[in-house]
Write an enzyme that holds these catalytic residues in place. Structure first.
Site, short mmCIF file in Angstrom:
data_model
loop_
_atom_site.label_atom_id
_atom_site.label_comp_id
_atom_site.label_asym_id
_atom_site.label_seq_id
_atom_site.Cartn_x
_atom_site.Cartn_y
_atom_site.Cartn_z
N GLY A 140 2.15 5.06 1.91
CA GLY A 140 2.59 5.57 3.17
C GLY A 140 4.21 5.14 3.71
N GLU B 293 -1.13 -2.57 -6.86
CA GLU B 293 -2.09 -1.73 -7.00
C GLU B 293 -1.67 -0.37 -7.30
OE1 GLU B 293 -5.94 -2.15 -4.82
OE2 GLU B 293 -5.35 -0.14 -3.91
N LEU C 255 -7.51 -0.75 10.41
CA LEU C 255 -7.66 0.17 11.40
C LEU C 255 -7.95 -0.67 12.61
CD1 LEU C 255 -10.00 2.48 9.70
CD2 LEU C 255 -7.93 2.94 10.26
N GLY D 84 -8.50 -2.00 -2.75
CA GLY D 84 -8.17 -3.29 -3.29
C GLY D 84 -7.74 -4.57 -2.59
N GLY E 66 0.91 -1.15 0.07
CA GLY E 66 -0.03 0.04 0.02
C GLY E 66 0.93 1.15 -0.11
#
Length: 438
Positions: A226, A247, A322, A345, A224
Site C-alpha cells: 500500500g 512476505e 483495522l 502473515g 505490507g
C-alpha cells in the site's frame, strides 16, 4: 526425450488443458499476480456450459483475473470458493450475496506460514493451475511472482497445469518447476495484473516519518502493501546497509535496492539477498525481479516461519490493523460484521521480529476511519484477534507511537488513548473506567 521435445508434447490449448477436470473435484490456483487467465477462462467456459459443477477452489488473494472468470457471481452455484485471504473481489461478492441472503464465499482461517501444510495435508488438491515464467534451456520454469504455497501445492497436486507467460519474471531462489513435473502446458503472453497507485494522505506522511526514525541502520525489513509502506521506503533513503526478508515484495523496495540503501550485507541468513514469497506491484517491479540475482523467492513456510525470521538481527516488521482495543489486541481482518481480508502473515512477522535480536514489531494505522467518523482505537474489538495483546509491541498513529511491551493494562490503555484522535479520547477514557482498565 530432451526438454524441448517434452515441452512440445505437453503443449496444448487452454480448452484441452482443463478438459480432464471433472465435477466434484478440488482445485487450487496461484494467488494474486500468478492467477492464470487463459486457464481460468477456459474453466469458466466449461462451468457456463454446465459441463462442471460442485467444484471446490482453494486460494489466497484473488485479482480481477479470477473475479472476471471463475469467481463470477452467477457461477457460484457450481463453484465453491474456499478463500484464505479476501480481496475486493470477495468483498463485492459478499455484498451482493447478503442482499440475496446467500452464502457463497467460504473463508478458511489459516496463518500464511501454515498454508503449505493446510493445502498439502488437510486439503486434497486434485488440480493446481498457475502462471509460470518461460522455460530455460535446462527445462525449468520459475513461479515468478507467486512462490507462497504454490511451489508445494504444484508438486503435491495430482495434476499440474501451467500457463507460460513471457511477462512473468524469472526469479532465483527456491522457485523452480521442471517440465517433467508438469501435466499440461499452455502459452499466453499477457500483461500481469498491477497494483493501483493510491495517493498518500497527510496522515500517511506523518506515520511514515515516525516509522523511519524507528528503523536503525542495518535493519532487516518486512512491510505490507500500500501507499504507507511505499512512503516508509522513501523515508528510509538516508539509511545504510538495510536488508529485506519480507512476505511481499513491493515497488518501494525496488527503489531502496536501486539506490543501494538495501544491500543485505548485515543479514545472518540469505546474506546479500532480498528474500520474498510473493510480489505485487507495477510492470517496473516485475521487470526488476526478472533474472535479478540479488532477489530470491522462497516458499511461505520458510519466509514466514517466525523461527527463520528471527535468525536475522534487527528485524523491523511493519504491518497495519483495522482496529486496536485498549489492551493492545489487533483486528486486521474483520469489518462491519464480515471477514474483510485475513490474518495473512501478520502474526508470523510480529513474533519473528520480536524474537530477532534487536528486532521491533510495528503496527501502524490511522487513528480514525470513514473520514474521521470512527475511532480505530476502540474499547473492545468487533472482530477476531489477529495479533494478541501479548504479542503487540509498537503501535503508531499520526499522533505518535507507543511501546506496549512491559506496560500494565492501565499503562497500555492510557498510552493508546493518547494515540487516538482527540475527539474520541474522552469517550475512550470513560469506557476504560467502565472496563476497570483505569
Amino acid at each position: 526425450m530432451d526438454n524441448s521435445t517434452l515441452y512440445k508434447s505437453k503443449l496444448t490449448s487452454p480448452e484441452e488443458a482443463v478438459a480432464a477436470i471433472g465435477s466434484g473435484t478440488t482445485i487450487s490456483m496461484g494467488m494474486a499476480m500468478s492467477e492464470p487467465p487463459a486457464l481460468l477462462g477456459s474453466l469458466t467456459a466449461r462451468v457456463q456450459a454446465n459441463e462442471l459443477h460442485d467444484v471446490n477452489i482453494y486460494y489466497f488473494e484473488s485479482t480481477k483475473v479470477a473475479g472476471s472468470s471463475i469467481l463470477r457471481y452467477e457461477l457460484l452455484d457450481r463453484i465453491k470458493p474456499y478463500c484464505m485471504f479476501l480481496s475486493r473481489v470477495e468483498r463485492e461478492i459478499i455484498k451482493r450475496s447478503d442482499q440475496e441472503n446467500r452464502k457463497v464465499i467460504y473463508y478458511v482461517p489459516c496463518a500464511f506460514s501454515q498454508s503449505v501444510r493446510c493445502l498439502t495435508e488437510h486439503v486434497k488438491v486434485d488440480t493446481f493451475l498457475t502462471t509460470v515464467s518461460l522455460m530455460d534451456q535446462h527445462g525449468y520454469f520459475t513461479l515468478g511472482t507467486g512462490n507462497d504455497y504454490s511451489s508445494a501445492v504444484a508438486k503435491s497436486a495430482q495434476r499440474l497445469i501451467v500457463e507460460v507467460n513471457d511477462q512473468m519474471p524469472r526469479v532465483f531462489g527456491r522457485s523452480l518447476l521442471h517440465v517433467s513435473e508438469v501435466d499440461a502446458i499452455v502459452e499466453n503472453d499477457v500483461s500481469l495484473p498491477e497494483l493501483p497507485i493510491v495517493a498518500a494522505s497527510p496522515e500517511d506522511h506523518t506515520i511514515a516519518r515516525m516509522i523511519a526514525e524507528m528503523v536503525p541502520d542495518g535493519a532487516c525489513l518486512q512491510m505490507g502493501v500500500g501507499s504507507l509502506p511505499n512512503l516508509v521506503c522513501s523515508e528510509l533513503a538516508g539509511h545504510i546497509d538495510l536488508g529485506i526478508h519480507t512476505e511481499c515484495f513491493t515497488p518501494g523496495m525496488v527503489d531502496l535496492m536501486e539506490k543501494g540503501v538495501v544491500n543485505n550485507r548485515r543479514k545472518q541468513i540469505n546474506i546479500g539477498k532480498t528474500v520474498f514469497t510473493f510480489a505485487m506491484g507495477q510492470k517496473a517491479t516485475y521487470e526488476f525481479l526478472h533474472n535479478n540475482p540479488a532477489v530470491e523467492s522462497y516458499p511461505v513456510d520458510y519466509v514466514n516461519d517466525p523461527a527463520v525470521i528471527a535468525k536475522n538481527d534487527n528485524v523491523v516488521s511493519i504491518n497495519s490493523a483495522l482496529e486496536i482495543d485498549l489492551n493492545g489486541a489487533c483486528n486486521a481482518e474483520h469489518l462491519l460484521g464480515h471477514q474483510y481480508s485475513a490474518s495473512g502473515g501478520q502474526l508470523d512477522f510480529v513474533r519473528g521480529a520480536y524474537a530477532s535480536r534487536g528486532g521491533k514489531s510495528i503496527i501502524a494505522l490511522h487513528s480514525t476511519a470513514a473520514h474521521g467518523k470512527f475511532s480505530r482505537i476502540v474499547p473492545r474489538l468487533e472482530g477476531p484477534v489477529t495479533t494478541p495483546r501479548n504479542d503487540v509491541q509498537f503501535i503508531v498513529t499520526e499522533f505518535g507511537s507507543a511501546d506496549l511491551k512491559g506496560k500494565s493494562s492501565t499503562e497500555r490503555t492510557l498510552a493508546l488513548i493518547q494515540l487516538a484522535h482527540p475527539q474520541f479520547r474522552d469517550d475512550l477514557l470513560t469506557k476504560a473506567r467502565q472496563l476497570h482498565l483505569v
